[in-house]
Design a protein around this motif. Sequence first.
Motif, PDB file in Angstrom:
ATOM      1  N   ALA A   1     -32.555  20.658  -5.887  1.00 14.96           N
ATOM      2  CA  ALA A   1     -31.901  21.742  -5.164  1.00 14.96           C
ATOM      3  C   ALA A   1     -30.387  21.741  -5.378  1.00 14.96           C
ATOM      4  CB  ALA A   1     -32.211  21.645  -3.672  1.00 14.96           C
ATOM      5  N   ALA A   2     -29.765  20.575  -5.234  1.00 15.14           N
ATOM      6  CA  ALA A   2     -28.302  20.562  -5.193  1.00 15.14           C
ATOM      7  C   ALA A   2     -27.650  19.529  -6.098  1.00 15.14           C
ATOM      8  CB  ALA A   2     -27.832  20.349  -3.752  1.00 15.14           C
ATOM      9  N   GLY A   3     -28.452  18.766  -6.827  1.00 21.42           N
ATOM     10  CA  GLY A   3     -27.872  17.764  -7.725  1.00 21.42           C
ATOM     11  C   GLY A   3     -27.306  16.554  -6.990  1.00 21.42           C
ATOM     12  N   ALA A   4     -27.807  16.296  -5.768  1.00 18.40           N
ATOM     13  CA  ALA A   4     -27.319  15.126  -5.015  1.00 18.40           C
ATOM     14  C   ALA A   4     -27.866  13.838  -5.636  1.00 18.40           C
ATOM     15  CB  ALA A   4     -27.749  15.228  -3.557  1.00 18.40           C
ATOM     16  N   ILE A   5     -27.107  12.757  -5.457  1.00 17.60           N
ATOM     17  CA  ILE A   5     -27.419  11.489  -6.125  1.00 17.60           C
ATOM     18  C   ILE A   5     -27.723  10.413  -5.079  1.00 17.60           C
ATOM     19  CG2 ILE A   5     -26.499   9.753  -7.731  1.00 17.60           C
ATOM     20  CD1 ILE A   5     -26.475  12.417  -9.128  1.00 17.60           C
ATOM     21  N   ASP A   6     -28.921   9.862  -5.104  1.00 22.70           N
ATOM     22  CA  ASP A   6     -29.246   8.786  -4.166  1.00 22.70           C
ATOM     23  C   ASP A   6     -28.397   7.547  -4.479  1.00 22.70           C
ATOM     24  OD1 ASP A   6     -31.043  10.174  -2.622  1.00 22.70           O
ATOM     25  OD2 ASP A   6     -32.847   9.394  -3.603  1.00 22.70           O
ATOM     26  N   PRO A   7     -28.089   6.758  -3.422  1.00 22.33           N
ATOM     27  CA  PRO A   7     -27.165   5.600  -3.583  1.00 22.33           C
ATOM     28  C   PRO A   7     -27.836   4.420  -4.292  1.00 22.33           C
ATOM     29  CG  PRO A   7     -27.942   5.753  -1.315  1.00 22.33           C
ATOM     30  CD  PRO A   7     -28.539   6.917  -2.028  1.00 22.33           C
ATOM     31  N   LEU A   8     -27.870   4.463  -5.600  1.00 21.44           N
ATOM     32  CA  LEU A   8     -28.601   3.466  -6.381  1.00 21.44           C
ATOM     33  C   LEU A   8     -28.115   2.017  -6.196  1.00 21.44           C
ATOM     34  CD1 LEU A   8     -30.997   3.421  -8.424  1.00 21.44           C
ATOM     35  CD2 LEU A   8     -29.266   3.313 -10.200  1.00 21.44           C
ATOM     36  N   PRO A   9     -26.798   1.759  -6.201  1.00 22.70           N
ATOM     37  CA  PRO A   9     -26.376   0.355  -6.041  1.00 22.70           C
ATOM     38  C   PRO A   9     -26.930  -0.266  -4.756  1.00 22.70           C
ATOM     39  CG  PRO A   9     -24.536   1.694  -6.767  1.00 22.70           C
ATOM     40  CD  PRO A   9     -25.657   2.643  -6.454  1.00 22.70           C
ATOM     41  N   GLU A  10     -26.915   0.490  -3.663  1.00 20.70           N
ATOM     42  CA  GLU A  10     -27.436  -0.030  -2.400  1.00 20.70           C
ATOM     43  C   GLU A  10     -28.955  -0.194  -2.477  1.00 20.70           C
ATOM     44  OE1 GLU A  10     -25.239   2.343  -2.789  1.00 20.70           O
ATOM     45  OE2 GLU A  10     -23.489   1.804  -1.560  1.00 20.70           O
ATOM     46  N   LEU A  11     -29.609   0.721  -3.191  1.00 21.31           N
ATOM     47  CA  LEU A  11     -31.067   0.605  -3.334  1.00 21.31           C
ATOM     48  C   LEU A  11     -31.427  -0.633  -4.154  1.00 21.31           C
ATOM     49  CD1 LEU A  11     -32.059   4.358  -3.941  1.00 21.31           C
ATOM     50  CD2 LEU A  11     -32.358   3.018  -1.851  1.00 21.31           C
ATOM     51  N   LEU A  12     -30.601  -0.943  -5.153  1.00 21.57           N
ATOM     52  CA  LEU A  12     -30.856  -2.141  -5.960  1.00 21.57           C
ATOM     53  C   LEU A  12     -30.702  -3.406  -5.108  1.00 21.57           C
ATOM     54  CD1 LEU A  12     -29.044  -0.997  -9.233  1.00 21.57           C
ATOM     55  CD2 LEU A  12     -31.497  -1.472  -9.014  1.00 21.57           C
ATOM     56  N   GLU A  13     -29.711  -3.377  -4.207  1.00 18.31           N
ATOM     57  CA  GLU A  13     -29.542  -4.519  -3.293  1.00 18.31           C
ATOM     58  C   GLU A  13     -30.760  -4.680  -2.394  1.00 18.31           C
ATOM     59  OE1 GLU A  13     -25.933  -4.645  -0.744  1.00 18.31           O
ATOM     60  OE2 GLU A  13     -24.905  -4.203  -2.642  1.00 18.31           O
ATOM     61  N   LEU A  14     -31.231  -3.545  -1.898  1.00 18.11           N
ATOM     62  CA  LEU A  14     -32.404  -3.596  -1.021  1.00 18.11           C
ATOM     63  C   LEU A  14     -33.640  -4.065  -1.802  1.00 18.11           C
ATOM     64  CD1 LEU A  14     -31.914  -0.350   1.124  1.00 18.11           C
ATOM     65  CD2 LEU A  14     -31.798  -2.715   1.936  1.00 18.11           C
TER      66      LEU A  14
END
Length: 503
Positions: A245-258
């Motif tokens: 829809a809007a080209g938003a980017i999920d927070p990958l560095p934090e997801l990698l930490e999790l």
Amino acid sequence: MAKSSKSIPGKTNASRKAATHGGRKRSNLRAGRNASGARRAGPSPFEFEKASLETLRSALDKLEKGFSGLPAAEVAFGNRREFEKVILEVAGRMRDNYPYFHPLYAGQMLKPPHPVARVAYMLSMWINPNNHALDGGRASSRMEKEAVAEIARMFGWKTHLGHLTGGGTMANLEALWVAGQVNPGKKVVASEQAHYTHSRISAVLGMSFQSVPCDVKGRMDLHALKALLESGEIGTVVATVGTTAAGAIDPLPELLELRAEYGFRLHADSAYGGYFVLADNLTKETRTVFDRLGEADSIVVDPHKHGLQPYACGCVIFRDPNVARFYKHDSPYTYFTSEELHLGEISLECSRAGASAVGLWATQRLLPLVKGGDFARSLSSCRKAALDLYGMLREDAKFITPFPPELDIVVWAPLAKSVSDSSGLSRAIFDEAAKHNLHLALAELPADFFDLESAGMERDADTITCLRSVLMKPEHEKWIPQIWNILNRSASEVLKRRPASPA
Ligand SMILES: *Cc1c(COP(=O)(O)O)cnc(C)c1O
């Protein structure tokens, strides 16, 4: 896709003529003249297309020579006149479309394939290879392996397992299927702004799915995710790197930490955004996401979106080549000519168009997937176009904007006294702009993406129908002033008819 079929573009008579008669005569290659030789305002997007047919002809001669050792064999062609009649009827039917190839089409995710992709695809049609097995397409299977390896290298992978698919949906299906094999019985989660295909695919695969709320920038909310992870039921997290829809980017560095903490499988759906890894004008935060994309367990990217390919061309790649074991099967029919890997041995789809691989290989040969190259520059230019349009919208009192674009997708809404009023105005502006040849898109987004309080807009609905523009053509940057002019004029006309002042 297109929401309104009423406002079909009014082509000029000149371009209509060019589209009808152009293919019959020798093409007029001089830019600035159409097939009937009349002056037009500028070169038609069809001109280069017609010129490329001559290249196709020489290439076909070369291809034919490769098979010259065969005895003559006539192939039934049928009645030439009937054939031509049908094809011209097709040309007539195909005029009922938005002008996707034109820069004033600035609506949905539609980008014309590069001429090199079209010609390579068409050329390979004389062979019509099937990339299921080497028996069905030796050359095109090798080209697929090379092209996919180049995509994997774009994300920093020296080894990988992967292949082309019919599109992002099939590519994501394979990624989630493998994820389910690795973590059986566990749940899949993706953000509320993730593509709807993830919940549907999960249902097809018999995996349970849950969506994770988003923050006001359309990104996965990490607190909400963490609460879900505590349940111990999550096997796979889908990071959307560029929401549709809007080209938003999920927070990958934090997801990698999790991931390090909770041990789930991380799949990156960058069907739309993946190629922006090559762009040089991302925000620092988004740059970090793309720099670390290669740490995901699997990645999806759609060459038929930003990769200049005709449909149907998606791609899935896995970081660990050993996931090949899940695909293991015997075929009593197909894998005979070679011990070398047949792509059908690592793909859920069986027959697949070898032509897609040929088109992609040729495109990447001409426009390598490297930072600083022509292709990379064209992506930066799309993002620049989005930033330019966003800047104009922000400065104009008629509109409200949410977060700035991370990629090349812009969303905005007309300022009105309420959310529902604004939605109505969006639809009216969409129709009005189409009358002036500017084709935008509509999107239904959470009202909370906008700062309604500062705008003095009553929140009488949870979602707002916004205007949306996907500026994915390299020409868009140059056309932003013209796009803005039409949009501005259309919005003023709509507001004049139906004044809606903020409270
Ligand atoms: C387009 C898209 C899909 C679906 O891909 P298709 O090629 O349309 O099947 C999935 N995820 C995202 C993020 C997309 O943008």
